[in-house]
Design a protein around this motif. Structure first.
Motif, PDB file in Angstrom:
ATOM      1  N   VAL A  25      42.954  50.547  44.435  1.00 30.07           N
ATOM      2  CA  VAL A  25      42.816  49.084  44.661  1.00 30.07           C
ATOM      3  C   VAL A  25      41.324  48.635  44.768  1.00 30.07           C
ATOM      4  N   ALA A  26      40.811  47.624  44.099  1.00 29.22           N
ATOM      5  CA  ALA A  26      39.617  46.826  44.173  1.00 29.22           C
ATOM      6  C   ALA A  26      39.723  45.600  44.230  1.00 29.22           C
ATOM      7  N   SER A  27      38.533  44.754  44.455  1.00 27.98           N
ATOM      8  CA  SER A  27      38.415  43.317  44.738  1.00 27.98           C
ATOM      9  C   SER A  27      38.207  42.873  42.894  1.00 27.98           C
ATOM     10  N   SER A  28      38.889  41.576  42.604  1.00 29.11           N
ATOM     11  CA  SER A  28      38.762  40.972  41.181  1.00 29.11           C
ATOM     12  C   SER A  28      37.082  41.158  41.067  1.00 29.11           C
ATOM     13  N   ASN A  29      36.381  40.515  41.990  1.00 26.37           N
ATOM     14  CA  ASN A  29      34.861  40.465  41.788  1.00 26.37           C
ATOM     15  C   ASN A  29      34.283  41.732  41.538  1.00 26.37           C
ATOM     16  N   TYR A  30      34.508  42.898  42.097  1.00 22.83           N
ATOM     17  CA  TYR A  30      34.239  44.202  41.551  1.00 22.83           C
ATOM     18  C   TYR A  30      34.453  44.559  40.149  1.00 22.83           C
ATOM     19  N   LEU A  31      35.838  44.356  40.068  1.00 23.49           N
ATOM     20  CA  LEU A  31      36.060  44.883  38.770  1.00 23.49           C
ATOM     21  C   LEU A  31      35.525  44.122  37.591  1.00 23.49           C
ATOM     22  N   SER A  32      35.193  42.620  37.873  1.00 19.95           N
ATOM     23  CA  SER A  32      34.704  41.668  36.820  1.00 19.95           C
ATOM     24  C   SER A  32      33.103  41.996  36.630  1.00 19.95           C
ATOM     25  N   GLN A  33      32.683  42.687  37.795  1.00 24.05           N
ATOM     26  CA  GLN A  33      31.222  43.010  37.584  1.00 24.05           C
ATOM     27  C   GLN A  33      31.004  44.419  36.976  1.00 24.05           C
ATOM     28  N   TYR A  34      31.665  45.497  37.282  1.00 24.79           N
ATOM     29  CA  TYR A  34      31.705  46.756  36.887  1.00 24.79           C
ATOM     30  C   TYR A  34      32.746  47.137  35.712  1.00 24.79           C
ATOM     31  N   GLY A  35      34.000  46.603  35.529  1.00 22.28           N
ATOM     32  CA  GLY A  35      34.668  46.729  34.656  1.00 22.28           C
ATOM     33  C   GLY A  35      35.856  47.356  35.153  1.00 22.28           C
ATOM     34  N   THR A  36      37.064  47.451  34.617  1.00 23.19           N
ATOM     35  CA  THR A  36      38.215  48.009  35.191  1.00 23.19           C
ATOM     36  C   THR A  36      38.435  49.386  34.656  1.00 23.19           C
ATOM     37  N   PRO A  37      38.668  50.543  35.241  1.00 23.29           N
ATOM     38  CA  PRO A  37      39.021  51.916  34.701  1.00 23.29           C
ATOM     39  C   PRO A  37      40.379  52.029  34.275  1.00 23.29           C
ATOM     40  N   HIS A  38      40.634  52.623  33.047  1.00 23.87           N
ATOM     41  CA  HIS A  38      42.032  53.013  32.638  1.00 23.87           C
ATOM     42  C   HIS A  38      42.330  54.354  32.644  1.00 23.87           C
ATOM     43  N   HIS A  39      41.568  55.511  32.998  1.00 23.99           N
ATOM     44  CA  HIS A  39      41.632  56.736  33.162  1.00 23.99           C
ATOM     45  C   HIS A  39      40.917  57.392  34.383  1.00 23.99           C
ATOM     46  N   PRO A  40      41.416  58.429  34.862  1.00 25.13           N
ATOM     47  CA  PRO A  40      40.615  59.130  36.101  1.00 25.13           C
ATOM     48  C   PRO A  40      39.452  59.129  36.021  1.00 25.13           C
ATOM     49  N   ASP A  41      38.961  59.807  34.593  1.00 20.16           N
ATOM     50  CA  ASP A  41      37.475  60.394  34.568  1.00 20.16           C
ATOM     51  C   ASP A  41      36.829  59.052  34.537  1.00 20.16           C
ATOM     52  N   GLU A  42      37.026  57.975  34.436  1.00 24.59           N
ATOM     53  CA  GLU A  42      36.164  56.877  34.365  1.00 24.59           C
ATOM     54  C   GLU A  42      35.807  56.614  35.917  1.00 24.59           C
ATOM     55  N   LEU A  43      36.609  56.877  36.857  1.00 28.44           N
ATOM     56  CA  LEU A  43      36.239  56.921  38.235  1.00 28.44           C
ATOM     57  C   LEU A  43      34.891  57.382  38.716  1.00 28.44           C
TER      58      LEU A  43
END
Length: 305
Positions: free
Chosen positions: A174-192
């Motif tokens: 989970v994350a906030s919408s603001n965080y994902l808007s600013q830093y992008g939404t990961p789609h694969h574990p490696d992106e974390l």
């Protein structure tokens, strides 16, 4: 206070037994829920009564004298039998469960799942008291002298307790919408590895398994440095809501935040393998009626969770 015929107090004998079992004055005092000074006074009184030194104490170590060891080994089974007989007679003399429950549980599990059930149990049985004097997310091998029932999440160490699985803890990214808007939404574990991770102590590594390939599931471990690590699940949730990063938290912790849309999920094709929830309790000897009643109540209340 109970006394033997020769004037010796049973609490003094319990002091010696606790010291022998726990190896230190502080641990023994904690197990008996008394101040260390009271424990020392009881031991001194027992030694005065017997006219012999039972314990050798220095600045670091505590050890029984040969006489103390012999006395402990002979008296412990007798005291255990006395306590079991007394509890059994008290149970049979009353149809209503009564007595004290000593419980240990993780903070998050207690807050979000267990505490409402504890309240229900106490409302049903007004002669039962409950003590939660140890809240911890750490795994330890507890003894029946410390707690009657222990709740834990994850695989358990070898223990003097019986372990009953009462549910599973499912986790979600989970994350906030603001965080994902600013830093992008990961789609694969490696992106974390390129995101700020918010971890719960001691769960610094995340295991994520790909859902779609059932025959050959792929699991990736995410162990990049964390920005924040906290033992309290609710504090990690609040940090995620504040936009500080991505967290992997139990569903029961984030359910309200997801409903209010203060948090959002991601990477729905990946999941964190569920962790078992155990209720640990005494496996041998006589178990008082109020403890048995509590165990049965919790089993039924958490069945299917």
């Amino acid at each position: 206070m109970q006394r033997c015929k020769n004037g010796m107090k049973l609490d003094d004998l319990r002091a010696l037994i606790a010291i022998a079992q726990h190896g230190s004055f502080r641990a023994a005092a904690n197990a008996l829920d008394i101040p260390p000074a009271t424990l020392s006074r009881r031991l001194q009184r027992l030694e005065d009564t017997l006219g012999s030194q039972l314990v050798i104490r220095d600045s670091r170590n505590v050890a029984l004298t040969p006489l103390g060891q012999n006395y402990f080994e002979r008296c412990q089974p007798l005291l255990d039998e006395l306590q079991a007989t007394t509890s059994e007679l008290m149970d049979t003399s009353s149809s209503n469960p009564r007595g004290a429950l000593r419980i240990s549980a993780p903070v998050g599990l207690l807050t979000y799942q267990l505490m409402p059930l504890f309240n229900q149990f106490l409302a049903l049985y007004p002669e039962v008291t409950l003590s939660l004097n140890h809240l911890s997310n750490q795994h330890h091998d507890y003894s029946p002298e410390q707690y009657d029932v222990v709740f834990r999440v994850g695989q358990q160490p070898n223990s003097s307790f019986a372990a009953a699985k009462i549910g599973e803890s499912q986790r979600t990214l989970v994350a906030s919408s603001n965080y994902l808007s600013q830093y992008g939404t990961p789609h694969h574990p490696d992106e974390l590895n390129h995101h700020s991770r918010l971890a719960t102590v001691p769960e610094f590594e995340w295991a994520l398994t790909y859902k779609t390939d059932v025959a050959h599931p792929e699991t990736i471990w995410v162990n990049s440095p964390v920005r924040m690590a906290i033992a309290d699940l609710n504090s990690v949730k609040q940090a995620a809501i504040s936009g500080l990063g991505i967290a992997c938290l139990p569903n029961y912790v984030v359910a309200d935040a997801l409903e209010k849309a203060t948090l959002t999920t991601m990477m729905d094709d990946w999941y964190s393998p569920p962790r078992p929830i155990y209720m640990l309790y005494q496996r041998l000897g006589y178990v008082p009626n109020h403890i048995t009643c509590f165990i049965d109540f919790m089993r039924n209340a958490l069945a299917g969770t």
